[in-house]
Design an enzyme around this catalytic site. Structure first.
Site, short mmCIF file in Angstrom:
data_model
loop_
_atom_site.label_atom_id
_atom_site.label_comp_id
_atom_site.label_asym_id
_atom_site.label_seq_id
_atom_site.Cartn_x
_atom_site.Cartn_y
_atom_site.Cartn_z
N ASP A 41 0.66 -1.19 0.15
CA ASP A 41 -0.15 0.03 0.04
C ASP A 41 0.79 1.33 -0.02
O ASP A 41 1.96 1.67 0.75
CB ASP A 41 -0.99 0.02 1.18
N HIS A 95 3.46 -1.98 3.66
CA HIS A 95 3.41 -0.52 3.49
C HIS A 95 4.99 -0.21 2.84
O HIS A 95 6.15 -0.34 3.46
CB HIS A 95 3.22 0.14 4.46
#
Length: 283
Positions: free
Chosen positions: A101, A251
């Protein structure tokens, strides 16, 4: 004597004026507060009448059992399939699906891409509007090196709170348009709900737009840039809970991820895992 009387009278008038002024201000403040409360209640009432999403909103979560086995999700794989949504792959195949992400670029994406390239490991990067605006060259590199770029919405809102299909669509379309303008290619019709917050209405909206929705079956607390996990903590979570068909969420903002990814991919390979593409789950 007259002077004292005059001063006393003026003081009395002043105090009386202040008393009534205070009451007036208080009344005005109370009235404004009541107006805000009434407006808020009316808005909330309208929202509740217009959508079931607020009643059925969920946060994606996992429950882990025996080491090396797939976790259970907030919804089952079969329930999610109704909405072209997925969180895990084949329980009999030692394959990992890497996803990242991307909220913004802070210097770790290059190291992540370098590690993926060394291992010939494909990944899917779910991007928001800010990432496309601020790091277009990084997005181009993702595409050039054979990775998939998916839709994480333009503003990273809690999409389960959006009841208007037109508003939902704009969040998705704005990312697709900017991606096409940036790379000259079409974005994959893959969607990840921000923060893992969703509802059945929300998932149906994505499906109606032609998207497949992807949650995850393995993640760890890597998003807080001010409290990054140690390498030991990261390896413990990411090797101890790995399982066949794992959809791994990491992430790109994590310094730890940038530092350990090469070694982590090596460890997973030593455990007998290979790396697949999300498209395999959709087929």
């Amino acid at each position: 004597m007259k002077k004292h009387y005059k001063n006393g009278l003026m003081l009395g008038v002043l105090l009386l004026a202040m008393f009534f002024l205070g009451r007036s201000i208080g009344a005005i403040a109370y009235g404004l507060r009541m107006q805000r409360e009434i407006k808020t209640q009316a808005t909330a009432g309208t929202a509740l009448e217009n959508t079931e999403a607020l009643f059925s909103a969920e946060n994606w979560g996992l429950g882990f059992g025996t080491e090396g086995t797939q976790p259970t999700g907030t919804a089952s794989a079969e329930e999610l399939k109704e909405y072209n949504a997925y969180y895990v792959g084949d329980a009999e195949e030692k394959k990992i699906y890497l996803t990242f992400d991307c909220g913004y670029e802070n210097g770790n994406s290059s190291a992540i891409l370098d590690a993926l390239k060394r291992h010939n490991a494909p990944a899917t990067f779910f991007v928001v509007g800010h990432f496309l605006e601020s790091a277009p060259e990084m997005v181009k590199r993702m595409v050039e090196e054979g990775h998939t770029v998916g839709n994480h919405t333009y503003h990273h809102y809690d999409m389960s709170k959006i009841s208007d299909p037109a508003v939902f669509r704009k969040e998705m379309d704005d990312v697709r348009t900017l991606f096409q303008e940036t790379t000259g290619t079409e974005m994959a019709m893959y969607y990840r709900p921000p923060q893992g917050k969703y509802s059945e209405t929300n998932l149906q909206m994505a499906k109606d737009l032609g998207y497949s929705t992807f949650f995850w079956s393995l993640a760890y607390v890597d998003w807080n840039v001010d409290a990054q996990p140690s390498h030991e903590e990261a390896f413990s979570k990411l090797t101890g809970r790995i399982h066949p068909g794992a959809v791994v969420l990491l992430h790109n903002t994590s310094k730890t991820n940038g530092e350990i990814l090469d070694e982590l991919l090596t460890k997973w390979e030593e455990m007998g895992y290979t790396f697949g593409k999300l498209e395999e789950l959709v087929q």
